[in-house]
Design a protein around this motif. Sequence first.
Motif, PDB file in Angstrom:
ATOM      1  N   TYR A  46     -15.072 -20.333 -17.669  1.00 36.75           N
ATOM      2  CA  TYR A  46     -14.439 -19.056 -18.036  1.00 36.75           C
ATOM      3  C   TYR A  46     -13.495 -19.274 -19.213  1.00 36.75           C
ATOM      4  N   CYS A  48     -10.161 -19.024 -21.540  1.00 42.35           N
ATOM      5  CA  CYS A  48      -8.720 -18.943 -21.331  1.00 42.35           C
ATOM      6  C   CYS A  48      -8.012 -19.067 -22.666  1.00 42.35           C
ATOM      7  N   ARG A 104     -12.495 -23.239 -19.341  1.00 46.79           N
ATOM      8  CA  ARG A 104     -12.158 -23.960 -18.111  1.00 46.79           C
ATOM      9  C   ARG A 104     -13.336 -23.923 -17.155  1.00 46.79           C
ATOM     10  N   THR A 106     -15.326 -23.460 -13.649  1.00 46.68           N
ATOM     11  CA  THR A 106     -15.269 -22.579 -12.471  1.00 46.68           C
ATOM     12  C   THR A 106     -15.558 -23.349 -11.178  1.00 46.68           C
ATOM     13  N   ASN A 110     -10.525 -25.765 -12.272  1.00 49.44           N
ATOM     14  CA  ASN A 110      -9.971 -25.091 -13.457  1.00 49.44           C
ATOM     15  C   ASN A 110      -9.731 -26.037 -14.630  1.00 49.44           C
TER      16      ASN A 110
END
Length: 427
Positions: A46, A48, A104, A106, A110
């Motif tokens: 994901y 960030c 990052r 999943t 993280n």
Amino acid sequence: EHDFWKTQPVLLSSNSNQDKYDRALKPDISLEKVSKEFIPISSEFYWCTVDIHKSSQMQELYTLLSHNYVEDSDELFRFHYSPEFLKWALDPPGQNPDWHIGLRSTDGSNKLMAFISGSEIEMKVNSVTKKMAEINFLCVNKNLRKQRLAPILIQEVTRRVNLCNIFQAVYTAGVEIPTPISVCQYYHRPLNSKKLVDTGFSHLPPGVSLAKLVMHYRLLPESNSQMPGLRLMTEKDIPQVRKILNKYLNARTKMHQIFKSDEIIKHWLLPKKDVIYTYVVEDINKTGKITDFFSFYLLPSLILKNDKSSGLNTKKVNPNNLINSAYLFYYGFNLEPASGVEIKDSNISYRDLNESMIKERLVLLMKNCLMIAKKENFDVFNCVKIQDNELFFDDLKFGSGDGHLHYYFYNWVIRDLKNRDIGLTML
Ligand code: MYA
Ligand code: JJ1
């Protein structure tokens, strides 16, 4: 071949003759037409934003880069940027925090697996002034290579830059991709020959003993070449340094940053221990008048293969596992005082000055720079063959390295530049 780059606004070969230069390849896009959604990414990751002002997140970035960033072609050394350095490099005045982009995992951890950054830069290229993004610190974890993550990071930074109404970028890389505007060789000046030979950074030439090599590269601080008035830069020098630097870059190069404010000069050049070292020469006859300056930054390289070390496997970085390299940053000078001749016209252009006067001044300035780097315990002094740098290589015993730095623009076409026309130094 180049499945990603062939979809991007860059020339695909250097002999693609254009009928017009100094232009964009693709027109600007209106804000409504720039996607407001993240670039789609596999469900393993994901997006960030890395908050470099939080020490825990800075530590994560430092760890990602320490294990996975740029290495030399033989995988003997890896760049080892310190957190303090990264804070400096990634946070110039006006920095958009959204341009510190991470991926990052999943998987529940993280963990930070990839990164790319941008910052805004005002560039002058062949008499065109343009706001661009300067892209740096692209990095993908070694275990995730060759999975086409880099193009996704590049597209996401492009989107976030486009959202700020910027459509050009400048970047450098050790590798060749479509298509460099200039390819510049690295040069090295040994300061601690024993350590460099011990670690494989340099080699003993056949028939030369270590003692002989050390003698060859010695720099005697008591030699008569010390410039009077040489001292660390302070806050009050900022306006004069800015003037000298802008004038020098504009006169001597064809692509460079414009240092718009004293605030920017303060950020990039005011000395910071173990990060950036800037020295000025103050005219001893006119108190406070600066005639020259030079700067270099500390970028250690981690020694990856060495009997005496085990790289990062020892959890803690042992300073003995690092080569302390100084990299030349910016410099500039007024020629009047050194030449001994009165120059009445203060608007005199550097182009009108005799090349040998420039060389003489620069050799003296860089000799002082080497002596300071030696005194500060650096192992080697590095730079690339750009600007006027080649003028001091032979006299000061710089030798060519095995690495090259390629300079690129995104969505900007120019005719190839000569090495000496490059006036931008990236960290
Ligand atoms: S240069 C420093 C780059 N970092 C490193 O070298 C660290 C160690 N290496 C790695 O972390 C990975 O190998 C990287 C590639 C992340 C480099 N610049 O994901 P992939 C193309 C641009 O399968 P990986 C710096 O930071 C490659 O040609 N493209 O590959 C400036 C291929 O495309 P194509 C690169 O090895 C960065 C595709 O990626 C680079 O797993 C400027 C393969 O992707 C490179 N250094 O990951 C970025 N290396 O098939 C561009 C490989 O077409 C910015 N590739 O040949 C452009 C402007 C964006 C903003 C625009 C605003 C308007
Ligand atoms: O540091 C580099 N090379 C060194 C070490 C070579 C080790 C074996 N591959 C080198 N040493 C020779 C020194 C010698 C001293 C006496 C005089 C003659 C020379 O050549 C090279 C640069 O030369 N560094 C790299 O390859 C690292 C990557 C460079 C590209 C970085 C791109 C980053 C871009 C991000 O914006």
